[in-house]
Design an enzyme around this catalytic site. Structure first.
Site, PDB file in Angstrom:
ATOM      1  CG  HIS A 188      73.771  61.228 -21.490  1.00 22.69           C
ATOM      2  ND1 HIS A 188      73.189  59.968 -21.501  1.00 22.69           N
ATOM      3  CD2 HIS A 188      72.853  62.063 -22.044  1.00 22.69           C
ATOM      4  CE1 HIS A 188      71.983  60.045 -22.015  1.00 22.69           C
ATOM      5  NE2 HIS A 188      71.754  61.298 -22.367  1.00 22.69           N
ATOM      6  CE  LYS A 216      69.196  62.604 -16.933  1.00 23.63           C
ATOM      7  NZ  LYS A 216      69.543  63.963 -17.372  1.00 23.63           N
ATOM      8  CB  THR A 217      74.601  61.037 -10.278  1.00 23.65           C
ATOM      9  OG1 THR A 217      75.096  62.308 -10.734  1.00 23.65           O
ATOM     10  CG2 THR A 217      75.242  59.931 -11.109  1.00 23.65           C
ATOM     11  CE  LYS A 260      67.104  59.544 -20.006  1.00 24.06           C
ATOM     12  NZ  LYS A 260      66.648  60.799 -20.629  1.00 24.06           N
ATOM     13  CG  HIS A 272      74.011  59.544 -26.045  1.00 16.37           C
ATOM     14  ND1 HIS A 272      74.153  60.670 -25.277  1.00 16.37           N
ATOM     15  CD2 HIS A 272      72.836  59.678 -26.702  1.00 16.37           C
ATOM     16  CE1 HIS A 272      73.109  61.460 -25.468  1.00 16.37           C
ATOM     17  NE2 HIS A 272      72.298  60.882 -26.329  1.00 16.37           N
ATOM     18  CG  ASP A 309      64.087  55.835 -27.516  1.00 18.94           C
ATOM     19  OD1 ASP A 309      64.954  55.106 -28.036  1.00 18.94           O
ATOM     20  OD2 ASP A 309      64.316  56.987 -27.097  1.00 18.94           O
ATOM     21  NE  ARG A 356      64.602  66.435 -27.966  1.00 10.53           N
ATOM     22  CZ  ARG A 356      65.650  65.633 -28.120  1.00 10.53           C
ATOM     23  NH1 ARG A 356      66.793  66.137 -28.504  1.00 10.53           N
ATOM     24  NH2 ARG A 356      65.558  64.354 -27.907  1.00 10.53           N
ATOM     25  CD  GLN A 400      65.505  58.095 -36.741  1.00 14.11           C
ATOM     26  OE1 GLN A 400      65.239  58.963 -35.921  1.00 14.11           O
ATOM     27  NE2 GLN A 400      65.719  56.832 -36.393  1.00 14.11           N
ATOM     28  CB  THR A 419      69.867  67.889 -28.072  1.00 10.47           C
ATOM     29  OG1 THR A 419      70.283  66.680 -27.414  1.00 10.47           O
ATOM     30  CG2 THR A 419      68.899  67.528 -29.180  1.00 10.47           C
TER      31      THR A 419
END
Length: 425
Positions: free
Chosen positions: A45, A234-235, A231, A48, A196, A86, A175, A40
């Site tokens: 990141h 993330k920053t 999460k 993953h 998830d 999305r 999937q 996507t």
């Protein structure tokens, strides 16, 4: 310790379709397993990393990993964890993203070994030519809408304000079809993924059982969150990417070295390949003296080396040392530029440094480190001012072009950690 025992010790097993049966199968010999990565974006990141590292752990244990690039499913998007539909990507965007992600996957997985090389697969190769009618007849008839609606990822979207489109509702079937296809063509017996993905994974094991009558397993790892439940990855500046052009190795290293004390043990277990004995030693040292930050340094060093390589990690560590007052001898401009990106920077006219130069007191005020020249003199006389990480104590010190780093930078510091950079043009 078996592979599954190691995964359990590291906290990497959230659910498994039949853990005892899977353990027995793994004891019998190597298995082929897969984990999917939807393109996507043009970079993965740090969130993953769980999938890549788990594939790597299996590969190191002698098993056969199949990283899957979702060239087909990426055109739809998994509804799990999303509150809205999305945006659909064009074929050109997807092809670009796939090429970038393939390069990132190759950093952690061994595609060259002669015994059990990783093999990259793309579900677009077996899905693009599949007709809608054939898919409904051969795959869709094996799924109950009642069961699909009961899945958490689908139900949460249906109960939300935006609902869920038929496109994303179909993701589970696609999937499941991937797992079924890989079971047939690559003898793939195990799918792994984040917790998830549990509903999608079990849909695949059910389809394999119904159509092929052979065993298949699903195993999920927990989704990683920070201590406050937010999460992971993330920053304030956004996501921490694996692409060094999006997140430099220095910033990547800093992300892990700044791990909260309460989370460093968990991250050592999940994000490094260090053996249990070594991790337990680091945990004991952290408990005894958290201020030494040995566990944090080991974590940042190991993950940065895994993702970016030893050379990039060495540069990131040297850049980090600059921020802690380390010397600048032998530092390259590229490494210093990483530091500049983290420090407040102001421009300065070159003419001010030519001839007799400019008093350091004036530059400290210009950089914002001191409110006035008088305070700058006091700070200098008190030994709290550093020019290029060398203490400066003379109130009358003038700065000239001879002091420039790489011909264009001045690194100023007040106290232990308050930095500023003057960029000379």
């Amino acid at each position: 310790m078996t592979l599954l025992e190691d995964l359990q010790w590291r906290g990497l097993i959230a659910d498994c379709t039949d853990l005892d049966a899977l353990a027995k199968r793994l004891n019998e010999g190597p298995v082929t397993l897969y984990c999917g990565f939807d393109p996507t974006g043009d970079s993965l990141h740090v969130g993953h990393l769980m999938g890549q590292l788990t594939l790597r752990r299996f590969q190191l244990a002698g098993h056969h990993p199949l990283p899957l690039a979702g060239g087909a499913t990426g055109m739809i998007g998994d509804p799990g964890g999303k509150s809205a539909e999305r945006n659909l990507l064009s074929r050109e965007q997807l092809d670009h993203n796939l090429a970038c992600i393939k390069r990132q996957l190759s950093r952690l997985l061994d595609f060259e070994t002669s015994t059990n090389p990783a093999r990259l697969v793309d579900n677009a190769t077996w899905t693009s030519g599949l007709s809608y009618l054939d898919f409904l007849r051969d795959i869709g008839k094996h799924f109950s809408v009642n069961v699909m609606v009961a899945k958490d990822s689908v139900r949460s979207r249906m109960e939300g304000d935006n609902g869920i489109s038929y496109t994303e509702f179909s993701y589970m079937l696609l999937q499941a079809h991937d797992f079924y296809h890989l079971r047939q063509t690559h003898h793939c017996e195990l799918q792994i993924g984040g917790s998830d993905q549990w509903g999608n994974i079990t849909a695949g094991t059910d389809l394999i059982r119904k159509k092929l009558g052979v065993p298949a397993w699903g195993l999920t790892f927990p989704l990683i969150t920070k201590s406050d439940g937010t999460k992971f990855g993330k920053t304030e500046g956004g996501a921490v990417w694996l692409d060094p052009e999006k997140t430099s190795p220095y910033r990547f290293y800093q992300f892990f070295i700044n791990t909260e004390d309460s989370m460093v043990s968990l991250y050592l277990r999940k994000f490094t390949l260090l053996p249990r004995a070594e991790i337990e030693v680091l945990e004991a040292k952290h408990t005894a003296n958290p201020g030494a930050r040995e566990a944090h340094k080991a974590l940042a060093r190991e993950v940065t080396t895994l993702v970016h390589g030893q050379s990039a990690c060495d540069d990131a560590m040297r850049a980090s040392e600059i921020m802690f007052g380390g010397g600048l001898d032998g530092i390259g401009e590229s490494v210093f530029n990483d530091v500049v990106g983290e420090i407040p920077t102001k421009d300065l006219e070159r003419a001010k440094l030519e001839a007799a130069g400019t008093p350091l007191t004036e530059l400290l005020v210009h950089a914002g480190l001191c409110p006035s020249k008088g305070q700058a003199r006091k700070d200098l006389e008190g030994g709290g001012i550093y020019l290029n990480n060398i203490r400066a104590t003379e109130a009358g010190r003038a700065v000239t072009t001879d002091d420039l780093l790489f011909g264009k930078y001045l690194l100023l510091r007040k106290g232990k950690r308050t930095y500023a950079v003057l960029r000379v043009a």
